[in-house]
Scaffold this motif. Structure first.
Motif, PDB file in Angstrom:
ATOM      1  N   LEU A  14       6.768  32.758  20.253  1.00  0.00           N
ATOM      2  CA  LEU A  14       8.213  32.987  20.221  1.00  0.00           C
ATOM      3  C   LEU A  14       8.498  34.218  19.382  1.00  0.00           C
ATOM      4  O   LEU A  14       8.116  34.281  18.206  1.00  0.00           O
ATOM      5  N   LEU A  15       9.151  35.192  20.011  1.00  0.00           N
ATOM      6  CA  LEU A  15       9.484  36.451  19.352  1.00  0.00           C
ATOM      7  C   LEU A  15      10.997  36.585  19.315  1.00  0.00           C
ATOM      8  O   LEU A  15      11.679  36.317  20.304  1.00  0.00           O
ATOM      9  N   VAL A  16      11.525  36.983  18.167  1.00  0.00           N
ATOM     10  CA  VAL A  16      12.967  37.155  17.996  1.00  0.00           C
ATOM     11  C   VAL A  16      13.229  38.588  17.549  1.00  0.00           C
ATOM     12  O   VAL A  16      12.565  39.085  16.634  1.00  0.00           O
ATOM     13  N   GLY A  17      14.171  39.255  18.200  1.00  0.00           N
ATOM     14  CA  GLY A  17      14.453  40.635  17.819  1.00  0.00           C
ATOM     15  C   GLY A  17      15.771  41.121  18.381  1.00  0.00           C
ATOM     16  O   GLY A  17      16.472  40.410  19.111  1.00  0.00           O
ATOM     17  N   LEU A  18      16.102  42.333  18.030  1.00  0.00           N
ATOM     18  CA  LEU A  18      17.288  42.998  18.532  1.00  0.00           C
ATOM     19  C   LEU A  18      16.901  43.857  19.744  1.00  0.00           C
ATOM     20  O   LEU A  18      15.735  44.235  19.896  1.00  0.00           O
ATOM     21  N   PRO A  19      17.856  44.175  20.607  1.00  0.00           N
ATOM     22  CA  PRO A  19      17.523  44.998  21.773  1.00  0.00           C
ATOM     23  C   PRO A  19      16.762  46.271  21.431  1.00  0.00           C
ATOM     24  O   PRO A  19      15.817  46.643  22.134  1.00  0.00           O
ATOM     25  N   MET A  36      14.701  46.762  19.096  1.00  0.00           N
ATOM     26  CA  MET A  36      13.322  46.441  18.758  1.00  0.00           C
ATOM     27  C   MET A  36      12.490  46.225  20.019  1.00  0.00           C
ATOM     28  O   MET A  36      11.341  46.686  20.110  1.00  0.00           O
ATOM     29  N   TYR A  37      13.049  45.521  20.981  1.00  0.00           N
ATOM     30  CA  TYR A  37      12.326  45.313  22.239  1.00  0.00           C
ATOM     31  C   TYR A  37      12.093  46.621  22.972  1.00  0.00           C
ATOM     32  O   TYR A  37      11.047  46.818  23.597  1.00  0.00           O
ATOM     33  N   ARG A  38      13.044  47.531  22.898  1.00  0.00           N
ATOM     34  CA  ARG A  38      12.844  48.843  23.518  1.00  0.00           C
ATOM     35  C   ARG A  38      11.658  49.555  22.869  1.00  0.00           C
ATOM     36  O   ARG A  38      10.808  50.144  23.549  1.00  0.00           O
ATOM     37  N   ALA A  39      11.594  49.505  21.531  1.00  0.00           N
ATOM     38  CA  ALA A  39      10.494  50.162  20.821  1.00  0.00           C
ATOM     39  C   ALA A  39       9.147  49.542  21.191  1.00  0.00           C
ATOM     40  O   ALA A  39       8.150  50.252  21.357  1.00  0.00           O
ATOM     41  N   LEU A  40       9.105  48.217  21.329  1.00  0.00           N
ATOM     42  CA  LEU A  40       7.859  47.553  21.720  1.00  0.00           C
ATOM     43  C   LEU A  40       7.454  47.932  23.137  1.00  0.00           C
ATOM     44  O   LEU A  40       6.281  48.185  23.424  1.00  0.00           O
ATOM     45  N   LEU A  41       8.441  47.976  24.033  1.00  0.00           N
ATOM     46  CA  LEU A  41       8.157  48.325  25.428  1.00  0.00           C
ATOM     47  C   LEU A  41       7.630  49.744  25.558  1.00  0.00           C
ATOM     48  O   LEU A  41       6.730  50.018  26.365  1.00  0.00           O
ATOM     49  N   ALA A  76      21.941  53.590  21.478  1.00  0.00           N
ATOM     50  CA  ALA A  76      20.764  52.975  22.108  1.00  0.00           C
ATOM     51  C   ALA A  76      19.917  52.218  21.103  1.00  0.00           C
ATOM     52  O   ALA A  76      19.309  51.197  21.433  1.00  0.00           O
ATOM     53  N   ARG A  77      19.862  52.685  19.861  1.00  0.00           N
ATOM     54  CA  ARG A  77      19.017  52.029  18.867  1.00  0.00           C
ATOM     55  C   ARG A  77      19.773  50.977  18.066  1.00  0.00           C
ATOM     56  O   ARG A  77      19.286  49.871  17.865  1.00  0.00           O
TER      57      ARG A  77
END
Length: 535
Positions: free
Chosen positions: A268-273, A275-280, A459-460
């Motif tokens: 289970l991963l919790v983050g802000l949009p 953060m998910y963009r940075a991971l992607l 965006a960030r």
């Protein structure tokens, strides 16, 4: 009818206490890792025993039930030990945002009437902050301590708990009693202390586990958002309740979080949009094993169709948007995984199992589909009120519902859409920042003759704090000087991302600034004018 006096023994036997949550988990899960911090693992049993020692130490120092213990810490195992020690001792945990300016920390210490402070050594190295702590006359326990860098009177956590028993303290706790005061930014710029009981927090934990589909066998939760915020705090407690391991990280660092998913098999991963963009977009993402992920929760803002589709295809197939407030312990709404690629826009979904959700008119009437009103809640996870602020408490709880300060409407299928905020609050990078607070600081600068602070799409950050300022050109100050002034008087997350000089601010006929006009006119500001963006 049972007399009230006869209920006292029942409350003791059937009590709800956050400290018991860890004690019961330790008895069930024992040697399983409760916390993973770097290369170190803390078992449920060890965490419980150390928290017991902290509780006994606090009691020995004179802490009585209901006394406030403030905490100024980044995520760490020591922080969790101290937090549960406070719970078990019958104290009141008062977490403080570590990014706040020293004067804001001083306000919370005074307003909460704290008797003790638990703080990281690196934060106490700040001279201005130390002055506030010393002025408050608090007993201090230091986490992440270097003996050479602190006064002798300030004990390290290890020193504080040494020699105390590891057994569960016999503390009489009422589930409806105050257990924590979490300060959140108010629309006036002054922080408000949100009071919660053991029962109000506990009520939402089991709801979360059901909504997230998490069991009790081998789950691993991420913990890189700050624990002094409701969102990560409730995820940690939910993890402990079901025997999941929590991977502690000091903050979000994509170079740390991405490999941690594979190394620790995070489910289970919790983050802000952002953060998910940075991971992607990380170059190692396609070479990282992400197969352990069962659910990715995002918060604060919906994601664009393009980003969400890309995440589904290249990161994790199950995303859910969870929303909530410090006042209504989160999560209060969920936009479920099966809905994510069917509807796009400002959808918040439906109420979680713990809550009832409504849209209300100004006169207290619940509204139907298509009608715009304030989003309201009720349920067992509602706050006890705002500490030392009965007027704000009464305003937030009128008509028998908690008023969120957000505008929304139902669609024809019973799904909730968020539209705007009643409160003039900017939600930026996971933090709530009242515009008036930033405006007050800007107006202290002699060159600022007028100002309006708004949140603009970014965006960030989701919303970026943007200050439109009317300057006295004779003073010779520009955006660089104004930004430096803000950094001296605001927390780092409160400093405007852009300071835009304007000749005049749009006004109504009665002299009120039209912030909506500024927002509409400058929606593309951060795409079209990158040279004006403060770093």
């Amino acid at each position: 009818m049972t007399p009230a006096a006869d209920l006292a023994p029942r409350r003791r036997i059937g009590r709800v206490a956050l400290g018991d949550l860890l004690h019961r988990a330790a008895r069930r899960f024992g040697a399983r890792a409760a916390l993973i911090e770097g290369g170190h693992r803390t078992s449920f049993r060890t965490l419980d025993e150390d928290a017991n020692r902290m509780a006994h130490a606090l009691a020995a120092s004179g802490l009585a039930a209901g006394d406030r213990v403030a905490m100024l810490c980044d995520n760490s195992a020591e922080m969790v030990v101290a937090m549960f020690g406070i719970y078990k001792a019958g104290g009141v945990w008062v977490p403080i945002n570590t990014a706040l300016a020293p004067e804001a920390v001083g306000f919370i210490l005074a307003h909460s009437q704290a008797r003790h402070l638990v703080a990281d050594a690196r934060l106490l190295a700040d001279a201005a902050l130390r002055a506030h702590v010393e002025a408050a006359g608090l007993a201090v326990t230091v986490c992440q301590a270097d003996a050479a860098a602190r006064p002798a009177a300030w004990a390290s956590l290890g020193e504080r708990i040494a020699g105390f028993p590891c057994t569960q303290p016999e503390t009489d706790i009422d589930g409806d009693a105050l257990v924590q005061i979490m300060y959140t930014s108010g629309t006036t710029g002054r922080q408000k202390g949100v009071m919660h009981s053991h029962a109000s927090i506990h009520a939402v934990l089991m709801s979360n586990l059901v909504e997230w589909g998490m069991g009790v066998e081998g789950e691993v939760f991420s913990c890189h958002l700050p624990l002094f915020h409701v969102g990560q705090h409730v995820v940690l407690l939910s993890a402990l309740l079901c025997g999941a391991s929590s991977v502690l990280m000091r903050d979000f660092d994509v170079d740390v979080v991405l490999p941690a998913i594979a190394r620790h098999r995070i489910s289970l991963l919790v983050g802000l949009p952002m953060m998910y963009r940075a991971l992607l977009e990380h170059p190692e993402r396609t070479r990282t094993d992400l197969s352990s992920l069962k659910l990715c929760i995002y918060a604060m803002a919906p994601m664009s169709k393009t980003l969400l589709t890309d995440l589904h295809d290249g990161f994790c197939g199950r995303f859910a948007l969870c929303s909530g407030q410090t006042e209504m312990y989160t999560a209060t709404t969920i936009f479920r995984p099966e809905q994510q690629l069917q509807r796009f826009g400002a959808y918040w979904g439906v109420a979680t199992l713990a809550d009832e959700l409504g849209v209300m008119s100004d006169d207290g009437r619940l509204l139907g589909p298509g009608e715009v009103g304030e989003i309201v809640y009720r349920g067992p996870n509602v706050m006890l009120g705002y500490y030392q602020d009965p007027e704000a408490t009464a305003h937030a709880s009128r008509f028998g519902w908690h008023h969120s300060g957000d505008l929304g409407r139902w669609d024809e299928d019973g799904e909730l859409l968020f539209l705007d905020r009643v409160k003039d609050m900017i939600k930026t990078g996971g933090e709530n920042v009242p515009s008036i607070k930033v405006e007050e600081v800007l107006l202290r600068h002699p060159a600022v003759r007028g100002v309006a602070v708004v949140g603009l799409p970014h965006a960030r950050w989701g919303e970026a704090i943007t200050a439109f300022v009317v300057l006295d050109l004779a003073q010779g100050a520009g955006p660089t000087e104004i930004e430096a002034h803000c950094r001296a008087h605001l927390g780092r997350f409160e400093v405007p991302k852009a300071i835009v000089p304007v000749a005049a601010l749009p006004m109504t006929s009665t002299g009120k600034i039209q912030k909506f006009a500024l927002r509409q006119a400058h929606l593309q500001h951060f795409e079209d004018n990158p040279e004006l963006t403060c770093t």
